[in-house]
Scaffold this motif. Structure first.
Motif, PDB file in Angstrom:
ATOM      1  N   ALA A 153       0.835  -1.209   0.000  1.00  0.00           N
ATOM      2  CA  ALA A 153       0.000   0.000   0.000  1.00  0.00           C
ATOM      3  C   ALA A 153       0.866   1.255   0.000  1.00  0.00           C
ATOM      4  CB  ALA A 153      -0.923  -0.014   1.220  1.00  0.00           C
ATOM      5  N   PHE A 154       1.907   1.277   0.825  1.00  0.00           N
ATOM      6  CA  PHE A 154       2.772   2.466   0.907  1.00  0.00           C
ATOM      7  C   PHE A 154       3.523   2.684  -0.406  1.00  0.00           C
ATOM      8  CE2 PHE A 154       6.629   4.810   1.966  1.00  0.00           C
ATOM      9  CZ  PHE A 154       6.094   5.881   2.672  1.00  0.00           C
ATOM     10  N   GLU A 155       4.035   1.606  -0.988  1.00  0.00           N
ATOM     11  CA  GLU A 155       4.735   1.721  -2.273  1.00  0.00           C
ATOM     12  C   GLU A 155       3.792   2.245  -3.353  1.00  0.00           C
ATOM     13  OE1 GLU A 155       6.155  -2.223  -2.928  1.00  0.00           O
ATOM     14  OE2 GLU A 155       7.511  -2.174  -1.201  1.00  0.00           O
ATOM     15  N   GLY A 156       2.536   1.782  -3.313  1.00  0.00           N
ATOM     16  CA  GLY A 156       1.559   2.228  -4.305  1.00  0.00           C
ATOM     17  C   GLY A 156       1.267   3.713  -4.215  1.00  0.00           C
ATOM     18  N   LEU A 157       1.260   4.249  -2.993  1.00  0.00           N
ATOM     19  CA  LEU A 157       0.945   5.666  -2.787  1.00  0.00           C
ATOM     20  C   LEU A 157       2.165   6.568  -2.893  1.00  0.00           C
ATOM     21  CD1 LEU A 157      -1.445   5.323   0.294  1.00  0.00           C
ATOM     22  CD2 LEU A 157      -2.127   5.947  -2.029  1.00  0.00           C
ATOM     23  N   CYS A 206      -6.328   2.038   1.308  1.00  0.00           N
ATOM     24  CA  CYS A 206      -4.907   1.968   0.961  1.00  0.00           C
ATOM     25  C   CYS A 206      -4.103   2.841   1.928  1.00  0.00           C
ATOM     26  CB  CYS A 206      -4.709   2.420  -0.489  1.00  0.00           C
ATOM     27  SG  CYS A 206      -3.072   2.097  -1.169  1.00  0.00           S
ATOM     28  N   GLU A 207      -4.606   4.041   2.234  1.00  0.00           N
ATOM     29  CA  GLU A 207      -3.920   4.926   3.167  1.00  0.00           C
ATOM     30  C   GLU A 207      -3.875   4.324   4.576  1.00  0.00           C
ATOM     31  OE1 GLU A 207      -4.660   9.204   2.945  1.00  0.00           O
ATOM     32  OE2 GLU A 207      -5.666   8.912   1.018  1.00  0.00           O
ATOM     33  N   TRP A 208      -4.941   3.619   4.956  1.00  0.00           N
ATOM     34  CA  TRP A 208      -4.971   2.986   6.284  1.00  0.00           C
ATOM     35  C   TRP A 208      -3.831   1.972   6.424  1.00  0.00           C
ATOM     36  CZ3 TRP A 208      -6.647   3.172  11.098  1.00  0.00           C
ATOM     37  CH2 TRP A 208      -6.612   2.017  11.879  1.00  0.00           C
ATOM     38  N   PHE A 209      -3.726   1.079   5.463  1.00  0.00           N
ATOM     39  CA  PHE A 209      -2.676   0.053   5.565  1.00  0.00           C
ATOM     40  C   PHE A 209      -1.288   0.653   5.360  1.00  0.00           C
ATOM     41  CE2 PHE A 209      -6.416  -2.587   5.014  1.00  0.00           C
ATOM     42  CZ  PHE A 209      -6.176  -3.588   5.949  1.00  0.00           C
ATOM     43  N   ALA A 210      -1.184   1.649   4.491  1.00  0.00           N
ATOM     44  CA  ALA A 210       0.112   2.297   4.269  1.00  0.00           C
ATOM     45  C   ALA A 210       0.611   2.988   5.530  1.00  0.00           C
ATOM     46  CB  ALA A 210      -0.001   3.304   3.128  1.00  0.00           C
ATOM     47  N   SER A 211      -0.297   3.430   6.392  1.00  0.00           N
ATOM     48  CA  SER A 211       0.107   4.151   7.605  1.00  0.00           C
ATOM     49  C   SER A 211       0.921   3.259   8.544  1.00  0.00           C
ATOM     50  CB  SER A 211      -1.123   4.715   8.325  1.00  0.00           C
ATOM     51  OG  SER A 211      -1.971   3.679   8.774  1.00  0.00           O
ATOM     52  N   TYR A 214      -5.067  11.586   5.126  1.00  0.00           N
ATOM     53  CA  TYR A 214      -5.429  10.539   6.086  1.00  0.00           C
ATOM     54  C   TYR A 214      -4.283   9.570   6.348  1.00  0.00           C
ATOM     55  CZ  TYR A 214     -10.106  12.309   6.469  1.00  0.00           C
ATOM     56  OH  TYR A 214     -11.168  13.126   6.747  1.00  0.00           O
ATOM     57  N   LEU A 215      -3.353   9.457   5.431  1.00  0.00           N
ATOM     58  CA  LEU A 215      -2.145   8.675   5.705  1.00  0.00           C
ATOM     59  C   LEU A 215      -1.411   9.297   6.902  1.00  0.00           C
ATOM     60  CD1 LEU A 215       0.045   6.587   5.184  1.00  0.00           C
ATOM     61  CD2 LEU A 215       0.879   8.004   3.293  1.00  0.00           C
ATOM     62  N   TYR A 216      -1.295  10.620   6.910  1.00  0.00           N
ATOM     63  CA  TYR A 216      -0.672  11.315   8.045  1.00  0.00           C
ATOM     64  C   TYR A 216      -1.501  11.139   9.319  1.00  0.00           C
ATOM     65  CZ  TYR A 216       3.011  13.888   5.546  1.00  0.00           C
ATOM     66  OH  TYR A 216       4.148  14.231   4.853  1.00  0.00           O
ATOM     67  N   ARG A 217      -2.791  11.346   9.202  1.00  0.00           N
ATOM     68  CA  ARG A 217      -3.648  11.307  10.399  1.00  0.00           C
ATOM     69  C   ARG A 217      -3.707   9.902  11.000  1.00  0.00           C
ATOM     70  NH1 ARG A 217      -8.957  14.924   9.082  1.00  0.00           N
ATOM     71  NH2 ARG A 217      -9.474  14.202  11.183  1.00  0.00           N
ATOM     72  N   PHE A 218      -3.841   8.894  10.143  1.00  0.00           N
ATOM     73  CA  PHE A 218      -3.862   7.523  10.657  1.00  0.00           C
ATOM     74  C   PHE A 218      -2.537   7.168  11.335  1.00  0.00           C
ATOM     75  CE2 PHE A 218      -6.993   6.285   7.033  1.00  0.00           C
ATOM     76  CZ  PHE A 218      -8.060   6.717   7.800  1.00  0.00           C
ATOM     77  N   THR A 219      -1.420   7.585  10.735  1.00  0.00           N
ATOM     78  CA  THR A 219      -0.103   7.282  11.293  1.00  0.00           C
ATOM     79  C   THR A 219       0.037   7.884  12.688  1.00  0.00           C
ATOM     80  OG1 THR A 219       0.857   7.241   9.069  1.00  0.00           O
ATOM     81  CG2 THR A 219       2.391   7.445  10.901  1.00  0.00           C
ATOM     82  N   CYS A 220      -0.420   9.129  12.848  1.00  0.00           N
ATOM     83  CA  CYS A 220      -0.360   9.775  14.167  1.00  0.00           C
ATOM     84  C   CYS A 220      -1.279   9.084  15.165  1.00  0.00           C
ATOM     85  CB  CYS A 220      -0.743  11.250  14.043  1.00  0.00           C
ATOM     86  SG  CYS A 220       0.468  12.231  13.125  1.00  0.00           S
ATOM     87  N   GLY A 221      -2.416   8.574  14.681  1.00  0.00           N
ATOM     88  CA  GLY A 221      -3.354   7.885  15.568  1.00  0.00           C
ATOM     89  C   GLY A 221      -2.883   6.508  15.978  1.00  0.00           C
ATOM     90  N   ILE A 222      -2.157   5.837  15.097  1.00  0.00           N
ATOM     91  CA  ILE A 222      -1.675   4.473  15.380  1.00  0.00           C
ATOM     92  C   ILE A 222      -0.522   4.491  16.371  1.00  0.00           C
ATOM     93  CG2 ILE A 222      -0.446   2.519  14.321  1.00  0.00           C
ATOM     94  CD1 ILE A 222      -2.205   3.069  11.795  1.00  0.00           C
ATOM     95  N   SER A 223       0.387   5.461  16.228  1.00  0.00           N
ATOM     96  CA  SER A 223       1.573   5.519  17.090  1.00  0.00           C
ATOM     97  C   SER A 223       1.768   6.935  17.628  1.00  0.00           C
ATOM     98  CB  SER A 223       2.820   5.084  16.315  1.00  0.00           C
ATOM     99  OG  SER A 223       3.994   5.326  17.074  1.00  0.00           O
ATOM    100  N   PRO A 224       1.414   7.181  18.888  1.00  0.00           N
ATOM    101  CA  PRO A 224       1.608   8.516  19.471  1.00  0.00           C
ATOM    102  C   PRO A 224       3.057   8.999  19.405  1.00  0.00           C
ATOM    103  CG  PRO A 224       0.186   7.180  20.872  1.00  0.00           C
ATOM    104  CD  PRO A 224       0.722   6.262  19.809  1.00  0.00           C
TER     105      PRO A 224
END
Length: 683
Positions: A345-349, A413-418, A448-458
């Protein structure tokens, strides 16, 4: 004599070429209608419930549709966006008369759904449809094509594959013989050879070197690099407002069950953080159906929390259907261990070769057959037939298809890429390395890639937020990422309060990310009764939507009613408002219950808003009168006037909209203004 008779018999034995062509046309039309019916009868609001399919006409709801009107302008971006009542106006509005149209919208805003609704209209001869009398409609999904096959081969391959009586050469002849043909090319942003100088038929069509006199409409997330700008009309879809949401709930989810309607609306109201997500029709559709399905729908504190819950629903639905204990164990493993899918997912984006779909055989090899099939069965990944042609010399009879796989929606895709971005950020050793990584991840396209990443790992979120604060226009987006990180609005209240204590400016030349971030923060402030000192809408050409509950900006984004807003300043350059437009803005303003002042101005000398000389008293809301809201107009060059809310007449005021006797009144600027005001009246 004998030869003549023989030739006549031979001519009589051969069918007339026109009759043959008409027969083939009838066969093609029948094939097209059969193929489109399969597509428009397979709308799936909740991807993991595969046995519940809807006809597009049963769930289609008009979202926000705007057309771009150019009056004597020569530059592409000049002109203004005008809201229209229906998707049908895209083709029937006289201002949209053209052979080329581009419908632009973000992912999930309903571009493909509009295309399928038009296909339904054509197949069923819908009475008031602009496609009712069209002989042939060609609807192609561009992600299935590539530059190696002709448009006629593509039509044969994907729209008439099962009838040997029709060849691609026949399709060319049929189209050329028709008096009326419309072509819908869906998803240019997903076309594998987009924006490349390949000489493909798709490229030739949008530059109007092919199908020159045929009506062609392209849907896309962004404009192509090269197209026939001079002969193209523009349309954009801006998402679901409150009226559209209500219509969808009643039409497709609950019927007239008012209790169920109230339940879904209550769930959305209790989740203000989802407001921005639920402007995306595809996500609102999922939200409303999932809320209706569940006895209890939990409250979410962040977009990350909502998405985590939604992914869990996908997997749990699959597990609940399975009776095999061993299979359930594998399902649980697949749900939690998705490292390789996150890399894909990350490679795709963000990789060098960006892509949003992959060959199924290659993806299954990389992820594992069982894992890949599980995610397809769950509904997170979706299979699709695409052209397998790699050689331009391939004959029409030898064309084959292959199966590709893509995410159900880019947000998935952004969710898994995060998850992969978390790993990459952890591996960076300092701010410089972090900057090198994140500079390649565009927050405008991948918020949302940024927002999900911040939400997954403080911990990772803290570093990303520092990076965003260092970017131009990144401060406000950083606050939204803090919200994802803390999961509590309380964690950002002080920051939002500090922001709203000052003048908040939204300009037309702000990036869409900055505008969206600012709007979301203002709406959070309003929800939690944080006073908003002053909002300036600078050159944004706002107008009120049909519901009267939103200001639509030139960018297409909307600003809902802000109950804690104290001052609203709208400025523009020589923009003329009609009585109806001004009345709508006054009505919107009256619903901002803390509003004390509404100014129409211009920040520099000269120019400014041109407002009606008198306003009907009936157009002035009583709540503005009872609260004595200051409504005034800065015309520039020491000309200031204030609206008398009781009479609808303008009167001179000082440079802050004050009248004699009011607190803060400035005598000098008032006298200048009064002199100019009286001079204008005498003229």
């Amino acid at each position: 004599m004998g030869n003549t008779t023989q030739r006549k018999r031979k001519d009589q034995s051969q069918p007339d070429a026109k009759v043959v062509l008409q027969d083939k046309k009838d066969i093609l039309i029948s094939s097209l209608k059969s193929r489109y019916k399969l597509q428009y009868d397979a709308i799936q609001p909740i991807p993991y419930i595969k046995d519940r399919l809807y006809c597009v006409d049963k769930v289609f709801v008009e979202g926000g549709t705007e057309i771009h009107i150019v009056k004597g302008a020569t530059k592409e971006k000049e002109g203004q966006w005008v809201r229209v009542d229906s998707y049908k106006d895209i083709f029937t509005d006289p201002r949209m008369k053209a052979k080329r149209r581009i419908i632009e919208a973000e992912a999930g805003y309903g571009k493909s759904t509009v295309a399928l609704q038009l296909a339904f209209d054509w197949c069923n001869g819908v009475k008031d449809s602009p496609f009712k009398d069209v002989e042939i409609l060609i609807l192609l999904r561009l992600r299935q094509l590539n530059s190696k096959i002709s448009i006629y081969q593509a039509i044969k391959l994907f729209l008439a594959p099962n009838d040997p009586r029709i060849k691609s050469s026949d399709i060319k002849n049929i189209i050329e013989s028709c008096s009326s043909v419309k072509v819908l090319l869906d998803g240019y942003d997903e076309f594998p050879d987009r924006d490349g100088a390949t000489g493909s038929d798709v490229e030739r069509i949008i530059t109007r070197n092919l199908f020159r006199n045929i009506d062609v409409t392209l849907t896309t997330r962004y404009l192509p690099k090269d197209y026939d700008k001079a002969n193209t009309k523009y349309i954009r879809l801006v998402g679901f407002d409150e009226k559209a949401r209500d219509h969808y709930i009643r039409k497709a989810v609950t019927g007239n069950d008012e209790k169920s309607v109230a339940k879904i609306k209550r769930a959305l109201k209790e989740n203000p953080i989802l407001d921005d997500l639920c402007q995306v029709p595809l996500l609102f559709v999922m939200f409303s159906h999932m809320t209706h399905e569940k006895t209890h729908f939990q409250k979410f504190k962040s977009a990350t929390g909502f998405f985590r819950y939604m992914i869990k629903c996908f997997h749990s639905h699959m597990r609940n259907k399975s009776l095999d204990k061993h299979a359930k164990e594998h399902m649980i493993e697949h749900e939690s261990e998705h490292d390789e899918l996150s890399k894909v997912a990350f490679e795709g984006l963000c990789g060098e070769n960006k892509q949003l779909s992959w060959r199924k055989d290659g993806l299954c090899t990389r992820l594992g057959q069982g894992f890949c099939q599980h995610y397809i069965a769950v509904g997170i990944l979706v299979e699709e037939e695409v052209s397998a042609v790699t050689n331009e010399q391939t004959s029409a009879t030898d064309i084959q298809t292959r199966t590709d796989v893509r995410f159900y929606h880019q947000l998935f895709c952004e969710w898994f890429a995060s998850f992969r971005l978390v790993e990459i950020v952890v591996a960076t050793r300092n701010a410089s390395e972090l900057k090198n990584v994140l500079d390649k991840v565009d927050p405008f396209n991948l918020q949302y890639l940024y927002r999900f990443t911040c939400g997954i790992s403080p911990a990772v979120g803290k570093r990303i937020i520092e990076y965003l604060k260092s970017r131009e226009d990144g401060d406000k987006f950083a606050i939204l990422c803090i919200l994802e990180q803390t999961g509590e609005v309380d964690g950002i209240k002080d920051t939002v309060r500090d922001l709203c204590s000052k003048k908040v400016v939204i300009r037309d030349d702000n990036s869409k990310l900055l505008q969206r971030s600012t709007i979301q923060l203002l709406e959070i402030a309003s929800r939690f009764d944080i006073p908003i000192s002053r909002v300036v809408l600078s050159f944004c050409s706002p107008r009120v939507d049909e519901s009267g509950l939103n200001l639509i900006l030139e960018s297409g984004l909307s600003l809902s009613i802000l109950s804690s807003l104290q001052k609203l300043w709208i400025d523009d350059d020589n923009r003329r408002l009609t009585n109806e437009e001004l009345a709508a803005i006054l009505s919107y303003s009256s619903q901002c219950t803390s509003l004390k002042e509404l100014e129409f101005g211009y920040p520099y000398v000269g120019g400014g808003y041109i407002l009606p000389e008198t306003i009907p008293v009936t157009s002035i809301p009583s709540s503005l009168k009872s609260r004595n809201v200051k409504v005034w107009n800065n015309l520039g060059r020491h000309r200031y006037r204030r609206l008398n809310l009781q009479t609808g007449q303008w009167q001179a005021c000082d440079n802050r909209g004050n009248l004699p006797g009011e607190e803060g009144f400035h005598e000098v600027t008032y006298q200048f203004s009064l002199e100019n005001f009286n001079r204008a009246r005498r003229k």
